[in-house]
Design a protein around this motif. Structure first.
Motif, PDB file in Angstrom:
ATOM      1  N   SER A 292       0.795  -1.229   0.000  1.00 22.29           N
ATOM      2  CA  SER A 292       0.000   0.000   0.000  1.00 22.29           C
ATOM      3  C   SER A 292       0.825   1.275   0.000  1.00 22.29           C
ATOM      4  N   ASP A 293       2.132   1.193   0.331  1.00 26.86           N
ATOM      5  CA  ASP A 293       2.946   2.395   0.476  1.00 26.86           C
ATOM      6  C   ASP A 293       4.246   2.269  -0.306  1.00 26.86           C
ATOM      7  N   MET A 294       4.754   3.406  -0.802  1.00 27.08           N
ATOM      8  CA  MET A 294       6.065   3.425  -1.442  1.00 27.08           C
ATOM      9  C   MET A 294       7.135   3.187  -0.377  1.00 27.08           C
ATOM     10  N   ARG A 295       8.146   2.426  -0.728  1.00 25.28           N
ATOM     11  CA  ARG A 295       9.130   1.997   0.252  1.00 25.28           C
ATOM     12  C   ARG A 295      10.096   3.132   0.623  1.00 25.28           C
ATOM     13  N   PRO A 296      10.370   3.323   1.926  1.00 28.20           N
ATOM     14  CA  PRO A 296      11.404   4.269   2.355  1.00 28.20           C
ATOM     15  C   PRO A 296      12.774   3.617   2.458  1.00 28.20           C
ATOM     16  N   SER A 297      12.814   2.286   2.280  1.00 30.83           N
ATOM     17  CA  SER A 297      14.060   1.530   2.405  1.00 30.83           C
ATOM     18  C   SER A 297      13.951   0.270   1.561  1.00 30.83           C
ATOM     19  N   LEU A 298      15.111  -0.235   1.130  1.00 29.94           N
ATOM     20  CA  LEU A 298      15.152  -1.490   0.378  1.00 29.94           C
ATOM     21  C   LEU A 298      15.117  -2.709   1.291  1.00 29.94           C
ATOM     22  N   LEU A 299      15.368  -2.513   2.575  1.00 26.93           N
ATOM     23  CA  LEU A 299      15.558  -3.648   3.479  1.00 26.93           C
ATOM     24  C   LEU A 299      14.298  -4.491   3.714  1.00 26.93           C
ATOM     25  N   PRO A 300      13.089  -3.923   3.841  1.00 24.25           N
ATOM     26  CA  PRO A 300      11.926  -4.803   4.055  1.00 24.25           C
ATOM     27  C   PRO A 300      11.771  -5.861   2.962  1.00 24.25           C
ATOM     28  N   GLY A 301      11.949  -5.470   1.704  1.00 24.66           N
ATOM     29  CA  GLY A 301      11.836  -6.440   0.623  1.00 24.66           C
ATOM     30  C   GLY A 301      12.942  -7.474   0.648  1.00 24.66           C
ATOM     31  N   LEU A 302      14.165  -7.047   0.976  1.00 28.98           N
ATOM     32  CA  LEU A 302      15.283  -7.985   1.033  1.00 28.98           C
ATOM     33  C   LEU A 302      15.129  -8.960   2.201  1.00 28.98           C
ATOM     34  N   VAL A 303      14.670  -8.460   3.334  1.00 32.10           N
ATOM     35  CA  VAL A 303      14.450  -9.350   4.488  1.00 32.10           C
ATOM     36  C   VAL A 303      13.384 -10.385   4.157  1.00 32.10           C
ATOM     37  N   ALA A 304      12.304  -9.953   3.504  1.00 28.20           N
ATOM     38  CA  ALA A 304      11.250 -10.890   3.121  1.00 28.20           C
ATOM     39  C   ALA A 304      11.781 -11.935   2.132  1.00 28.20           C
ATOM     40  N   ALA A 305      12.629 -11.522   1.196  1.00 30.90           N
ATOM     41  CA  ALA A 305      13.201 -12.471   0.228  1.00 30.90           C
ATOM     42  C   ALA A 305      14.133 -13.454   0.923  1.00 30.90           C
ATOM     43  N   ALA A 306      14.939 -12.951   1.879  1.00 28.51           N
ATOM     44  CA  ALA A 306      15.835 -13.846   2.608  1.00 28.51           C
ATOM     45  C   ALA A 306      15.044 -14.854   3.436  1.00 28.51           C
ATOM     46  N   GLN A 307      13.957 -14.404   4.057  1.00 30.41           N
ATOM     47  CA  GLN A 307      13.140 -15.314   4.866  1.00 30.41           C
ATOM     48  C   GLN A 307      12.438 -16.345   3.988  1.00 30.41           C
ATOM     49  N   ALA A 308      12.006 -15.927   2.799  1.00 32.88           N
ATOM     50  CA  ALA A 308      11.370 -16.883   1.884  1.00 32.88           C
ATOM     51  C   ALA A 308      12.348 -17.969   1.474  1.00 32.88           C
ATOM     52  N   ASN A 309      13.593 -17.620   1.247  1.00 34.66           N
ATOM     53  CA  ASN A 309      14.617 -18.621   0.948  1.00 34.66           C
ATOM     54  C   ASN A 309      14.863 -19.534   2.139  1.00 34.66           C
ATOM     55  N   SER A 310      14.917 -18.942   3.333  1.00 32.98           N
ATOM     56  CA  SER A 310      15.146 -19.739   4.545  1.00 32.98           C
ATOM     57  C   SER A 310      14.018 -20.736   4.776  1.00 32.98           C
ATOM     58  N   ASP A 311      12.779 -20.294   4.537  1.00 37.30           N
ATOM     59  CA  ASP A 311      11.624 -21.180   4.733  1.00 37.30           C
ATOM     60  C   ASP A 311      11.649 -22.375   3.784  1.00 37.30           C
ATOM     61  N   ARG A 312      12.382 -22.227   2.673  1.00 34.81           N
ATOM     62  CA  ARG A 312      12.452 -23.300   1.692  1.00 34.81           C
ATOM     63  C   ARG A 312      13.760 -24.071   1.747  1.00 34.81           C
ATOM     64  N   GLY A 313      14.476 -23.914   2.854  1.00 28.99           N
ATOM     65  CA  GLY A 313      15.672 -24.711   3.076  1.00 28.99           C
ATOM     66  C   GLY A 313      16.967 -24.075   2.656  1.00 28.99           C
ATOM     67  N   PHE A 314      16.941 -22.806   2.249  1.00 33.35           N
ATOM     68  CA  PHE A 314      18.166 -22.106   1.849  1.00 33.35           C
ATOM     69  C   PHE A 314      18.434 -20.982   2.851  1.00 33.35           C
ATOM     70  N   ALA A 315      18.858 -21.389   4.037  1.00 28.31           N
ATOM     71  CA  ALA A 315      19.027 -20.409   5.118  1.00 28.31           C
ATOM     72  C   ALA A 315      20.258 -19.537   4.943  1.00 28.31           C
ATOM     73  N   ASP A 316      21.302 -20.076   4.294  1.00 29.47           N
ATOM     74  CA  ASP A 316      22.541 -19.313   4.113  1.00 29.47           C
ATOM     75  C   ASP A 316      22.440 -18.509   2.829  1.00 29.47           C
ATOM     76  N   VAL A 317      21.996 -17.272   2.963  1.00 35.09           N
ATOM     77  CA  VAL A 317      21.725 -16.461   1.785  1.00 35.09           C
ATOM     78  C   VAL A 317      22.251 -15.051   1.998  1.00 35.09           C
ATOM     79  N   ALA A 318      22.816 -14.492   0.920  1.00 37.83           N
ATOM     80  CA  ALA A 318      23.296 -13.108   0.928  1.00 37.83           C
ATOM     81  C   ALA A 318      22.705 -12.418  -0.295  1.00 37.83           C
ATOM     82  N   LEU A 319      21.835 -11.440  -0.068  1.00 37.56           N
ATOM     83  CA  LEU A 319      21.122 -10.765  -1.137  1.00 37.56           C
ATOM     84  C   LEU A 319      21.440  -9.272  -1.128  1.00 37.56           C
ATOM     85  N   PHE A 320      21.392  -8.648  -2.296  1.00 35.71           N
ATOM     86  CA  PHE A 320      21.544  -7.197  -2.368  1.00 35.71           C
ATOM     87  C   PHE A 320      20.599  -6.645  -3.426  1.00 35.71           C
ATOM     88  N   GLU A 321      20.338  -5.352  -3.326  1.00 38.02           N
ATOM     89  CA  GLU A 321      19.520  -4.655  -4.310  1.00 38.02           C
ATOM     90  C   GLU A 321      19.992  -3.212  -4.395  1.00 38.02           C
TER      91      GLU A 321
END
Length: 337
Positions: A79-108
């Protein structure tokens, strides 16, 4: 061209004119490319996340303003424009962790929004590391594994700033960061208090809970638009390489200072004695404990002096060392241990 053949099309060169061609890419476009390459070279994987986030997540990262709310969002949690890139990256990292890829390093590298004016749209570079995804390598290994920590996020942030052309000697790292970071495991990168370039550290447990993510998770975010422009040289030729034929001299100093004194202040005080002669000042030890007053700490630095005209005598080295001790005492109140 498709039917007759591209090879049949005559080659007609463009008129280049008499003056040299001007650069096509803008400085921020160059910074964006260099930031991406720097982070990819550090073993991180690029992600592209939504520019929209939920209002609660936007408020958590300093946003949630009325002018940044979408009139017709495609989903209730976008609903809102993002003030930071981190919420999306944290959600992507957690989605990987939930699927068995806990060791992940992402950037945007993308746009963040502080308001509805054109100057409020900034280009940021951010990254997250989760699990065994440190700067030493991703995943567990027989030769040793390390869980990502705040120092990995700091190294990522400094690598981006260096690639973007930031004046590395002028950067200051001060303890503490943004509210969504752990207060004791985070830092702020700035050029003086008026120009904050970014933050790094471990995400605060409350932020992880609000984002629905498992910790520990370290992150950084820097604003590329805030990096000062590099002064243009009158010529594009590189300056002549200057190599001294004389042996460099290294001296160690251990200073007793108040606990509130920052190690960076000691480093800058030592560097200011003679910026041409002193080529490097590094902190190699910080001690608090037995034998040291509870209100104090011991900070040890290594100072490298590179003579260029002649080999330094013992008397000259001692004179510079005395000036370093005096300057550190003047600027920080530290005394030689």
């Amino acid at each position: 061209m498709r039917i007759i053949g591209v090879d049949k099309v005559p080659e007609t060169p463009f008129d280049r004119g008499e003056t040299p061609r001007k650069p096509i890419l803008k400085p921020i476009q160059l910074r964006t490319r260099r930031a991406k390459r720097a982070l990819a070279a550090r073993g991180m994987v690029e992600a592209v996340t939504w520019s929209f986030i939920s209002k609660s997540h936007a408020e958590l990262f300093g946003g949630g303003k009325a002018e940044l709310a979408l009139a017709n969002p495609i989903a209730s949690d976008l609903s809102d424009m993002r003030p930071s890139l981190l919420p999306g990256l944290v959600a992507a990292a957690q989605a990987n962790s939930d699927r068995g890829f806990a060791d992940v390093a992402l950037f945007e590298v993308g746009q963040v929004f502080m308001g509805d004016r054109p100057e409020d749209q900034l280009t940021a570079a951010a990254g997250v590391r989760h699990g065994f995804a440190s700067s030493e390598g991703i995943g567990r290994h027989w030769s040793g594994s390390a869980i990502a920590n705040a120092l990995d996020a700091k190294a990522d942030a400094l690598a981006v700033l260096s690639a973007a052309g930031a004046p590395m000697q002028a950067l200051q790292v001060v303890p503490g960061g943004a509210p969504w970071l752990h207060p004791g495991r985070s830092g702020t990168i700035q050029i003086g208090p008026q120009n904050v370039l970014g933050y790094f550290g471990e995400l605060h447990p409350r932020a992880l809970e609000a984002l629905g993510a498992d910790g520990p998770l370290v992150a950084f975010e820097v604003i590329l638009d805030r990096v000062p422009e590099v002064k243009q040289r009158p010529t594009r030729a590189k300056p002549a390489l200057e190599l001294s034929p004389f042996q460099p001299v290294s001296r160690d100093f251990a200073f007793m200072v108040e606990r509130a004194v920052r190690a960076g202040d000691i480093v800058r005080a030592a560097q200011s004695v003679d910026r041409k002669l002193i080529t490097a000042v590094t902190v190699f030890d910080v001690y608090e404990g037995k034998g040291v007053d509870e209100a104090k700490k011991s900070v040890a630095i290594a100072v490298t002096m590179q003579p260029r005209e002649k080999t330094m005598t013992d008397q000259e080295i001692d004179a510079v060392a005395a000036r370093i001790v005096a300057e550190v005492n003047k600027k920080t109140g530290g005394v030689l241990r």
